[in-house]
Design an enzyme around this catalytic site. Sequence first.
Site, PDB file in Angstrom:
ATOM      1  N   LYS A 177     -17.111  28.464   2.278  1.00  0.00           N
ATOM      2  CA  LYS A 177     -16.488  28.376   0.959  1.00  0.00           C
ATOM      3  C   LYS A 177     -15.891  29.715   0.534  1.00  0.00           C
ATOM      4  O   LYS A 177     -14.865  29.727  -0.135  1.00  0.00           O
ATOM      5  CB  LYS A 177     -17.482  27.877  -0.079  1.00  0.00           C
ATOM      6  N   GLU A 190     -19.798  29.347  -7.032  1.00  0.00           N
ATOM      7  CA  GLU A 190     -21.170  28.998  -7.439  1.00  0.00           C
ATOM      8  C   GLU A 190     -21.164  28.270  -8.787  1.00  0.00           C
ATOM      9  O   GLU A 190     -21.939  28.581  -9.693  1.00  0.00           O
ATOM     10  CB  GLU A 190     -22.052  30.259  -7.535  1.00  0.00           C
ATOM     11  N   ARG A 229     -30.284  30.341   5.030  1.00  0.00           N
ATOM     12  CA  ARG A 229     -29.801  31.707   5.272  1.00  0.00           C
ATOM     13  C   ARG A 229     -29.825  32.023   6.750  1.00  0.00           C
ATOM     14  O   ARG A 229     -29.167  32.944   7.227  1.00  0.00           O
ATOM     15  CB  ARG A 229     -30.666  32.772   4.551  1.00  0.00           C
TER      16      ARG A 229
END
Length: 804
Positions: free
Chosen positions: A35, A258, A664
């Site tokens: 993104k 976000e 992550r």
Amino acid sequence: MASTDFLSHLNPSQRSAVEHFCGPLLVVAGAGSGKTRALTYRVVNLILTHRVDPENILAVTFTNKAAKEMKARIEEVFAQRVALEGHGKQLEALPAIDQTRIRSQVWKTYIKPLWIGTFHSLCARILRFDIEKYRDPQGRSWTKTFSIFDESDVQSVFKEIVTQQLNLDSKKFNPKAVRYQVSNAKNRGWSPEEFERQEMSYWGRTIAEVYRLYQGRLAENNALDFDDLIRIPVELLAQNESVLGYWHKKFRHILVDEYQDTNQTQYDLIRLLATNGAEAKAFTKVPENWAQRSIFVVGDVDQSIYSFRMADFTILMGFQEDFGDGLPDGDTRSMVKLEENYRSTETILEVANQLIELNTERIDKVLRPTRGKGDPIYCHRCDNEQDEAYFVVDRVRQFTRQNPELSGGDFAILYRTNAQSRPLEDAFIKFNIPYKVVGGLRFYDRKEVKDVLAYLRLLENPADTVSLKRVINVPKRGIGKTTLDKLDTIAQQLGCPLWDIINDETSVKTIAGRKAKAIMGFTDIVRNLQAQAAADTPAGEIFQGLIDDTGYVRALREVGTDEALDRIQNVNEIYNAMMQYADDEADESLGGFLANASLASDLDSLDEGGKAVTLMTLHASKGLEFPIVFMVGMEDGLFPSFRSNDDPRALEEERRLCYVGITRAKELLFLSHVTMRRLWGNYMPASPSQFLSELPEDLIEGDGLPSVQRDRALSRINARLAPEPAAVKTFSARTRSSAASKKPAGLKRVWKLGENVMHDKFGVGEIVMVFGNEKKQSLAIKFQQGATKIVNPHVESIDLLEGS
DNA sequence: CCTTGAACCCTTTTT
DNA sequence: GGGTTCAAGG
């Protein structure tokens, strides 16, 4: 090459997000789906393909670091193009001097005019233009040189109001809790009056009163807090048509990253700017409104982890209704999903997907792997947090030894609370492995840094009494509490800033008597420096003058301890930060630097891929990625936090946090938990996190999951990792009889109140409370040894005793 | 006015 | 266990 050659790096979904031009678009982007790339290329595409002027683009990122990276990546694309078009060569193939020239030209033409930053930094920038046009409901106003109070400034103001001014019972009105309530109110856009209407009780009225007094205090100091930084622009835009018109016209293309973590005020800000004040639906109804304009939001509901600061992911979920066409997934033109994950192995993604599917509040979405299966997740059980720290260090050492291409920066240790860093740090220090803790004590939170910054703030904003009080006797000038109180009382009675009193020789002589000389010494220094600041002297020069005139460093040098020398180092570091800021932003002003410093976070300077292992909270890890990730402290009560015990929505947020942590990891993921954890000095038994029992067993190895056979676990990991001799021996896995005697999972029993049980560690006890449903029970057991503990029967080994 | 030591919170998460 | 705050004495 065509001007759109850079688009060839994108997959079809990314490409449709990037090529979308006008109108609204929601990008539902899973973890690791590129993104940031989509955002970056979209900005490039707007400028190159659609000839949008960079100064008409507003991009909101979640951290300053993300903003910096985005600028760097955009600069890179443009610099390469200029090199190719102007010189027919790759940028790297050109002489260094040409590279520098190209970069600085690109920066000036394309990057500087862009508005890229966090909500807070962008709003601070807007306010530095327009705050003087704002009036609050009481008619108060602020000037351009306003101070930004950090959290500790704010806390002390609250403490003073609650305990001194209103003299409230601090048991019932804990200043921190009150501060939290007020912050929440502000983030919802509630005034004190609105708060009172919503909470019609003594408690509500009292909080509203504190809120009112607090706002007054901010106004007196010509100061804002973090919440006001957003709230005031929103109110200003809503109350002033010409200001709104200006910014609406300027920001034709708005991008928000976000988006799941925006709160109500942030949404209001975006909406006002995009629609010129209209409701979203009404604005969208008129297609011409979008003729030369777009709103592009990117987010992932599954990664919404900031509801404690009023982030509301239903705002994202409402985007389709709000701005979009509201059509189903297959037909919609206002939503794109990015579901291909380029980051993690298939195993890691499968584990993440299965976990997050247990949540009820989501947008349906999966992460599709694009990489190989990878290694299993390894879950380890430790005796206590030291043992756990040694486990982590042990693995880091073995990996780096066996894989020379790995360096410390490839590892991240993630935990739920900042306090968990200590035992880990101890272990890293002991084995001399470089590490870096993100968060915790920020550079700008250090005492000496705050002192110097308070001086600087005072130069900009003499009304900043909080800063004035902080430094009036630093270094020691013999101006004590008694003297200060006398002056402060008078200032309050007159309703003027404290500075106005002490800046007047006569007043000082009258009030302070024989201390007058000390005070005047202080005001002379400040007045002199203020004159420089007013004359737009570069920040660096003012800083040097400040250090000389106040003798701040001299005083530290006289102390001479190691600690004092460290502090001198940090003071010098401020100067470096100033120079850096002046370079990066081409802005030498003191005001610019101060606003930037107030909003800086520890994460901004994180250098991934360096030599140091990164230690940080799960929250801080959002948006980052690491080849090897350790998630430590996977225990009930810690993660998920005990505060989410009887709140299903809070538990879902904890689960999202777990999801963020797992995603992550690129290659390897380690999970660990301890059986005993030290809490406030004494050891408490801890049981494995419920999240561990929610992960697919067949993808996890190690002795940390009760249901997993140890043999299989050991064979795999030990085959890859040769055992370490000597120093690490003390903490190598040893056989635990309790682990071997675990019940197989799946054998679930419904436990009842009053039953007597036998626990493998704590002995005999009686069930005094049962929580949860049949599927997921937890029990309060009063043990014969005395303690009552809450245990999770699915992961603890508990047997029913006959005859109960 | 400043230093010292005892009492006292504390552990969610952050721009 | 550890950092901060508050009272008493120098």
